[in-house]
Every structure is written in C-alpha cells, then in structure tokens.
Design an enzyme around this catalytic site. Structure first.
Site, PDB file in Angstrom:
ATOM      1  N   LEU A  77     -21.405   1.889  -2.606  1.00  0.00           N
ATOM      2  CA  LEU A  77     -22.621   1.661  -1.822  1.00  0.00           C
ATOM      3  C   LEU A  77     -22.992   2.847  -0.942  1.00  0.00           C
ATOM      4  O   LEU A  77     -23.964   2.776  -0.187  1.00  0.00           O
ATOM      5  CB  LEU A  77     -22.468   0.397  -0.971  1.00  0.00           C
ATOM      6  CG  LEU A  77     -22.722  -0.913  -1.725  1.00  0.00           C
ATOM      7  CD1 LEU A  77     -22.245  -2.113  -0.927  1.00  0.00           C
ATOM      8  CD2 LEU A  77     -24.204  -1.050  -2.068  1.00  0.00           C
ATOM      9  N   GLY A 117     -16.845   2.660  -1.951  1.00  0.00           N
ATOM     10  CA  GLY A 117     -17.633   3.884  -1.859  1.00  0.00           C
ATOM     11  C   GLY A 117     -18.876   3.864  -2.730  1.00  0.00           C
ATOM     12  O   GLY A 117     -19.744   4.738  -2.620  1.00  0.00           O
ATOM     13  N   TYR A 152       0.827  -1.204   0.000  1.00  0.00           N
ATOM     14  CA  TYR A 152       0.000   0.000   0.000  1.00  0.00           C
ATOM     15  C   TYR A 152       0.861   1.254   0.000  1.00  0.00           C
ATOM     16  O   TYR A 152       1.985   1.223   0.491  1.00  0.00           O
ATOM     17  CB  TYR A 152      -0.911   0.015   1.224  1.00  0.00           C
ATOM     18  CG  TYR A 152      -1.973  -1.048   1.242  1.00  0.00           C
ATOM     19  CD1 TYR A 152      -2.350  -1.741   0.099  1.00  0.00           C
ATOM     20  CD2 TYR A 152      -2.613  -1.372   2.447  1.00  0.00           C
ATOM     21  CE1 TYR A 152      -3.322  -2.729   0.154  1.00  0.00           C
ATOM     22  CE2 TYR A 152      -3.589  -2.352   2.509  1.00  0.00           C
ATOM     23  CZ  TYR A 152      -3.946  -3.028   1.363  1.00  0.00           C
ATOM     24  OH  TYR A 152      -4.913  -3.997   1.435  1.00  0.00           O
ATOM     25  N   LYS A 174     -23.563   7.786  -3.599  1.00  0.00           N
ATOM     26  CA  LYS A 174     -23.226   9.125  -4.086  1.00  0.00           C
ATOM     27  C   LYS A 174     -23.009   9.178  -5.593  1.00  0.00           C
ATOM     28  O   LYS A 174     -23.000  10.263  -6.185  1.00  0.00           O
ATOM     29  CB  LYS A 174     -21.994   9.654  -3.371  1.00  0.00           C
ATOM     30  CG  LYS A 174     -20.717   8.858  -3.626  1.00  0.00           C
ATOM     31  CD  LYS A 174     -19.572   9.425  -2.804  1.00  0.00           C
ATOM     32  CE  LYS A 174     -18.289   8.611  -2.985  1.00  0.00           C
ATOM     33  NZ  LYS A 174     -17.187   9.163  -2.158  1.00  0.00           N
TER      34      LYS A 174
END
Length: 284
Positions: A223, A221, A56, A226
């Site tokens: 769900l 994001g 990451y 937006k």
C-alpha cells in the site's frame, strides 16, 4: 514534539500508544544496526509499544528463531529503558524440533515464556499472545496455562493473534466459565486490501470490549504504492523474503490488488496526500 495519541486496550485498564511498532523483520530483512536505528527513532517519537514473537524474524529458519527478541533485549539493556516500554510477544509457532516444540499446550507455553524472557532480558512482558490457535489442544488447557503465566508475574495480560471469530468466542466463553481473566486483545491481519475481519471478528471485539492490534496495515509495503503492475518481485523486500515470500505474494501480488492500489493512489495523490499516511490513518 507532539505527543502520540494513547488509547485503552479495549475495555481494560491498559493504556497504550495508538501506534504499535511491529518488529518481525528485525534480524533478517533489517540487520541489527538498522533495527536499533528504527527502535531509537520510534522511542524518540514516543512510540514505545513494541510487538514481537518468539518465532521472528519473518522469513527465517529454525536457526534464526528468537533473533528478533534478542535484538530488542540487547537494545533495551543498552538504553536502560525497559520500564518505559510496553512489550508484547507471542508463542505458538515451532521454535525447536521434537515433541512439544510448537502449539499452545501447557508444556510449550511454559517453555516459551521462559525462553522469550531470557532473550528479551526482562522479568516480564506486558502482553503475551497466542500467535495462532491450536486445534490439537483444548482451549481450557491453553487458558489455564496463560493464567498461570500471569499469576507468576511473567506477563501482565494475555491476548491472541490470527484467531477466527468462532475460536475467539469459544476462548472468551471458556475463560468466563473457568473464572479466568482471558484474552484482552486480538491481533488480526487488516488493511485497505484485506477487510475480512469486518464481518464477524470486529463486531465480536466491539461487543466484548477487546483491543485490536492489527498487523499488515500497509499490506507488507504494497500500500505504499511503490510496486507497479507487471514488475518482478524485488529482492530484499518482504515479497522475496525467505520462507515468507510465497505467503506474501499469495496475499497481495495479484492483478486485482495492483489495480486497487493504482486506483487508490490516483485519489490520494490528487489530494496531495501520502499513500502510507492515508493507509495507516484509515486503519486507525
């Protein structure tokens, strides 16, 4: 402040908060100051189970590898709170060029745990996970290397991520045959839009007493509700984030997924509820 629910990691003795804070956007989509603010907020609300990985931040390049772990390490050092944190990280993905720079060989595992501990500025991690399964390395070699990591005190437990059910079953059988502790948990993708693990993986985990730490509970994001059908991908979101953009668009940016979210949103909002809360509660 209400205390957060705690659960056992499968049939094992490790007790963890029911919620785990994923950190894969720290260092790219979210800068260090924003990452620290999120960590502070989580810590203040008793959410002290952190999951990261040596590869990451998500969407980064070879030059950004390890930045997320380093941010967490600096935060823990500044706060002096390592003993209050349950810390999980992973190895498997490429972290450098050249031979043995990726995978689950003994060479790469031993190299990776030491590098992660340096970046995290700690002597051990609570859970060390295989980030994927390595078809080029015998599972016995991987499990023995992980066992040595645990015996050396560099990790308390081992787990895996992105393992299909057949590979996880092979790993569990091999650990039993070799007399090793083996994986105590698996970390798969799971949410209201992606439920494949219900067919084989979750029944295997129930049968074998493994903990399950899902990722993408909000579908990156999606769900949250937006995003609207027909809109363009927004810059700064996971769907436009560097090397991860194509992967996330392929997963969720589809007409059928937009339609599913719109249907769900109508049901949720008619009850005066919040899409994010409902999506997380459904996973729990």
């Amino acid at each position: 402040m209400a205390s957060i629910e705690r659960r056992r990691m499968g049939r094992n003795g490790l007790e963890v908060p029911a919620l785990c804070l994923g950190t894969m956007t720290f260092g790219l989509q979210v800068d260090e100051s924003g990452s620290r603010a999120i960590l502070d907020k989580a810590f203040d609300h008793q959410l002290r189970f952190l999951d990261t990985a040596d590869a990451y931040p998500l969407g980064g390049t070879r030059e950004t590898v390890g930045d997320t772990e380093a941010i967490i390490g600096r935060w823990m050092k500044d706060k002096g709170n390592r003993s209050d944190i349950l810390l999980a990280t992973k190895c498997f993905a490429p972290t450098r060029s050249g031979p043995n720079g990726w995978g689950l060989s003994r060479q790469h595992i031993m190299e990776s745990i030491d590098a992660s501990l340096t970046r995290l500025d700690t002597d051990y991690v609570d859970l060390y996970q295989a980030h994927g399964f390595d078809p080029n390395t015998p599972i016995e070699e991987t499990l023995r290397a992980f066992e040595d990591v645990v015996r050396s005190g560099k990790a308390r437990y081992i787990g895996c991520s992105n393992y299909p059910a057949w590979r996880l079953a092979e790993a569990l059988r091999s650990a039993e045959r070799l007399g090793l502790a083996g994986y105590i948990s698996v970390q798969p993708r799971y949410n209201l839009l992606y439920r494949d693990i219900e067919v084989e993986l979750l029944p295997l985990c129930v049968d074998q007493g493994l903990g399950v730490i899902v990722y993408n509970p909000l579908a990156g994001g999606f769900l949250s509700g937006k995003y609207k059908p027909g809109q363009d991908v927004e810059q700064g979101t996971r769907f436009a984030l560097g090397t991860a953009a194509e992967r996330y668009q392929a997963r969720y940016w589809q007409d059928s997924q937009f339609a599913a979210v719109e249907t769900l949103k109508a049901v949720v909002e008619a009850r005066g509820l919040n899409m994010v809360s409902v999506s997380v509660a459904w996973v729990l």
